[in-house]
Design an enzyme around this catalytic site. Structure first.
Site, PDB file in Angstrom:
ATOM      1  N   GLN A  37     -15.265   1.056  -5.802  1.00 24.95           N
ATOM      2  CA  GLN A  37     -14.509   0.047  -5.309  1.00 24.95           C
ATOM      3  C   GLN A  37     -13.046   0.454  -5.020  1.00 24.95           C
ATOM      4  O   GLN A  37     -12.173  -0.302  -4.547  1.00 24.95           O
ATOM      5  CB  GLN A  37     -14.416  -1.291  -6.246  1.00 24.95           C
ATOM      6  N   HIS A  92     -14.137  -0.409  -0.716  1.00 29.62           N
ATOM      7  CA  HIS A  92     -13.014  -1.017  -0.415  1.00 29.62           C
ATOM      8  C   HIS A  92     -12.196  -0.522   0.650  1.00 29.62           C
ATOM      9  O   HIS A  92     -10.752  -0.932   0.641  1.00 29.62           O
ATOM     10  CB  HIS A  92     -12.306  -1.881  -1.400  1.00 29.62           C
ATOM     11  N   TYR A 133       0.779  -1.031   0.093  1.00 29.99           N
ATOM     12  CA  TYR A 133      -0.111  -0.039   0.004  1.00 29.99           C
ATOM     13  C   TYR A 133       1.042   1.415  -0.058  1.00 29.99           C
ATOM     14  O   TYR A 133       0.601   2.414  -0.486  1.00 29.99           O
ATOM     15  CB  TYR A 133      -1.002  -0.207   1.171  1.00 29.99           C
ATOM     16  N   THR A 154     -15.349  -1.722 -14.212  1.00 28.42           N
ATOM     17  CA  THR A 154     -15.147  -2.831 -13.430  1.00 28.42           C
ATOM     18  C   THR A 154     -15.518  -4.216 -13.990  1.00 28.42           C
ATOM     19  O   THR A 154     -16.560  -4.477 -14.979  1.00 28.42           O
ATOM     20  CB  THR A 154     -16.141  -2.568 -12.203  1.00 28.42           C
ATOM     21  N   ASP A 213      -8.035   4.617  -4.295  1.00 27.99           N
ATOM     22  CA  ASP A 213      -7.663   6.209  -4.649  1.00 27.99           C
ATOM     23  C   ASP A 213      -8.900   7.092  -4.287  1.00 27.99           C
ATOM     24  O   ASP A 213      -9.930   7.012  -4.090  1.00 27.99           O
ATOM     25  CB  ASP A 213      -7.283   6.309  -6.071  1.00 27.99           C
TER      26      ASP A 213
HETATM   27  P1  OAD Z   1     -10.701  -4.945 -12.537  1.00 30.55           P
HETATM   28  O1  OAD Z   1      -9.038  -4.850 -12.750  1.00 30.55           O
HETATM   29  O2  OAD Z   1     -11.101  -6.482 -12.097  1.00 30.55           O
HETATM   30  O3  OAD Z   1     -11.229  -4.692 -13.856  1.00 30.55           O
HETATM   31  C1  OAD Z   1     -11.092  -3.363 -14.453  1.00 30.55           C
HETATM   32  C2  OAD Z   1     -12.004  -2.974 -15.448  1.00 30.55           C
HETATM   33  O4  OAD Z   1     -11.809  -1.651 -15.961  1.00 30.55           O
HETATM   34  C3  OAD Z   1     -12.235  -4.050 -16.573  1.00 30.55           C
HETATM   35  O5  OAD Z   1     -13.633  -4.444 -17.041  1.00 30.55           O
HETATM   36  C4  OAD Z   1     -11.407  -3.325 -17.935  1.00 30.55           C
HETATM   37  O6  OAD Z   1     -12.189  -3.452 -18.930  1.00 30.55           O
HETATM   38  C5  OAD Z   1     -11.792  -1.896 -17.495  1.00 30.55           C
HETATM   39  N1  OAD Z   1     -11.148  -0.664 -17.995  1.00 30.55           N
HETATM   40  C6  OAD Z   1      -9.662  -0.777 -18.408  1.00 30.55           C
HETATM   41  N2  OAD Z   1      -9.535   0.360 -18.902  1.00 30.55           N
HETATM   42  C7  OAD Z   1     -10.664   1.217 -18.856  1.00 30.55           C
HETATM   43  C8  OAD Z   1     -10.649   2.432 -19.110  1.00 30.55           C
HETATM   44  N3  OAD Z   1      -9.969   3.297 -19.682  1.00 30.55           N
HETATM   45  N4  OAD Z   1     -12.065   3.189 -18.895  1.00 30.55           N
HETATM   46  C9  OAD Z   1     -12.985   2.237 -18.520  1.00 30.55           C
HETATM   47  N5  OAD Z   1     -12.932   0.864 -17.975  1.00 30.55           N
HETATM   48  C10 OAD Z   1     -11.723   0.293 -18.344  1.00 30.55           C
HETATM   49  O7  OAD Z   1     -10.798  -3.908 -11.529  1.00 30.55           O
HETATM   50  P2  OAD Z   1     -12.291  -4.025 -10.405  1.00 30.55           P
HETATM   51  O8  OAD Z   1     -13.288  -4.494 -11.205  1.00 30.55           O
HETATM   52  O9  OAD Z   1     -12.212  -2.480  -9.894  1.00 30.55           O
HETATM   53  O10 OAD Z   1     -10.213  -4.977  -4.559  1.00 30.55           O
HETATM   54  O11 OAD Z   1     -11.692  -4.689  -9.163  1.00 30.55           O
HETATM   55  C11 OAD Z   1     -12.459  -4.949  -8.160  1.00 30.55           C
HETATM   56  C12 OAD Z   1     -11.609  -5.100  -6.984  1.00 30.55           C
HETATM   57  O12 OAD Z   1     -10.718  -6.427  -7.244  1.00 30.55           O
HETATM   58  C13 OAD Z   1     -10.700  -4.060  -6.499  1.00 30.55           C
HETATM   59  O13 OAD Z   1     -11.640  -2.920  -5.869  1.00 30.55           O
HETATM   60  C14 OAD Z   1      -9.730  -4.687  -5.866  1.00 30.55           C
HETATM   61  C15 OAD Z   1      -9.373  -5.885  -6.681  1.00 30.55           C
HETATM   62  O14 OAD Z   1      -8.884  -7.130  -5.895  1.00 30.55           O
HETATM   63  C16 OAD Z   1      -9.363  -5.042  -3.334  1.00 30.55           C
HETATM   64  O15 OAD Z   1      -8.271  -5.190  -3.539  1.00 30.55           O
HETATM   65  C17 OAD Z   1      -9.987  -5.520  -2.199  1.00 30.55           C
END
Ligand code: OAD
Length: 231
Positions: free
Chosen positions: A87, A105, A53, A174, A90
């Site tokens: 989620q 989170h 972190y 997400t 930042d």
């Molecule tokens: P992920 O990395 O799983 O998913 C990221 C999403 O963002 C994907 O669907 C991509 O297609 C999309 N993406 C990429 N570039 C983008 C852009 N320029 N504009 C819009 N979308 C874009 O991330 P999260 O779903 O946020 O939790 O992950 C959920 C949780 O898993 C996080 O909060 C974290 C992680 O483990 C913890 O650490 C507790």
């Protein structure tokens, strides 16, 4: 006033230069998620978790909100009651000016007392950006104010209440794989428009309008739709 509720993930911050987790080159390619972001991992090696972190804080330090964060905040001035459920750990939504942000989170720029979860301390970038298991603030050892895997998600219930009150619900960036966050859209009332902005969207139910675009491009489209429709 119309209530618009956003549910954002790492993709909303991608254009600010922050890595997502599961895309190619994402954070979970370089790290063992259970070692750096789970409760067991924290108990086994707290120094490693603090350091993970610390690195995330250093990465955030030079970053600024992008157009998607800014357009979400701008809707507050267009007569919408805007809520952001994120989620992300930042603070780019807050930096962009959003006033009602729920962090599912946790928050990178906060730590809390190990012996009292209610004592939460904000880290000031100009003073402390780095913590270790030995860091003491106001007499307490501290840990990252992050919801680790295997831990409860205390803000989920308030978030479901917001989703249930939404007049418009918007999901951005997400992969919809982490629960309970991914379940939020199930709390949206029937008939309420749901949009999902993502260049590589996950499978979603038919009642969700998918905008296959980056966060900033998708928000430009949605902003026009929402603001011009109301005028
Ligand atoms: P992920 O990395 O799983 O998913 C990221 C999403 O963002 C994907 O669907 C991509 O297609 C999309 N993406 C990429 N570039 C983008 C852009 N320029 N504009 C819009 N979308 C874009 O991330 P999260 O779903 O946020 O939790 O992950 C959920 C949780 O898993 C996080 O909060 C974290 C992680 O483990 C913890 O650490 C507790």
């Amino acid at each position: 006033m119309k209530k618009i509720v956003f549910s954002t993930g790492a993709g909303v911050s991608a254009e600010s230069g922050l890595s997502t987790f599961r895309d190619a080159g994402g954070l979970w390619e370089g790290y063992d998620v259970m070692a750096v972001a789970s409760h067991d991992g924290y108990v086994a090696n707290p120094a490693l978790v603090h350091d993970f972190y610390n690195q995330r804080r250093r990465e955030l330090a030079g970053k600024a909100p992008n157009e998607a964060h800014r357009l979400i905040a701008a809707l507050e001035k267009e007569g919408y009651e805007v809520y952001v459920i994120t989620q992300n750990v930042d603070n780019l939504h807050e930096q962009a000016g959003s006033t009602r942000v729920t962090h599912l989170h946790g928050e990178l720029m906060k730590v809390r007392a190990v012996d009292n979860e209610h004592l939460v301390y904000e880290l000031k970038p100009e003073t402390v950006l780095e913590t270790t298991p030995e860091t003491v603030i106001e007499g307490h050892k501290v840990r990252p104010h992050i919801v680790f895997f295997q831990e409860a998600v205390p803000m989920f219930e308030p978030a479901t209440a917001l989703a249930a009150e939404a007049d418009v619900f918007v999901i951005i960036g997400t992969s919809l794989v982490v629960y309970p966050a991914a379940a939020l859209l199930r709390y949206v009332r029937p008939g309420v428009p749901i949009f999902y902005i993502d260049p590589n969207p996950a499978a979603v139910p038919d009642n969700v309008t998918v905008i296959r675009a980056t966060a900033s491009e998708g928000m430009r489209q949605l902003y026009k739709l929402l603001v011009e429709k109301e005028k």
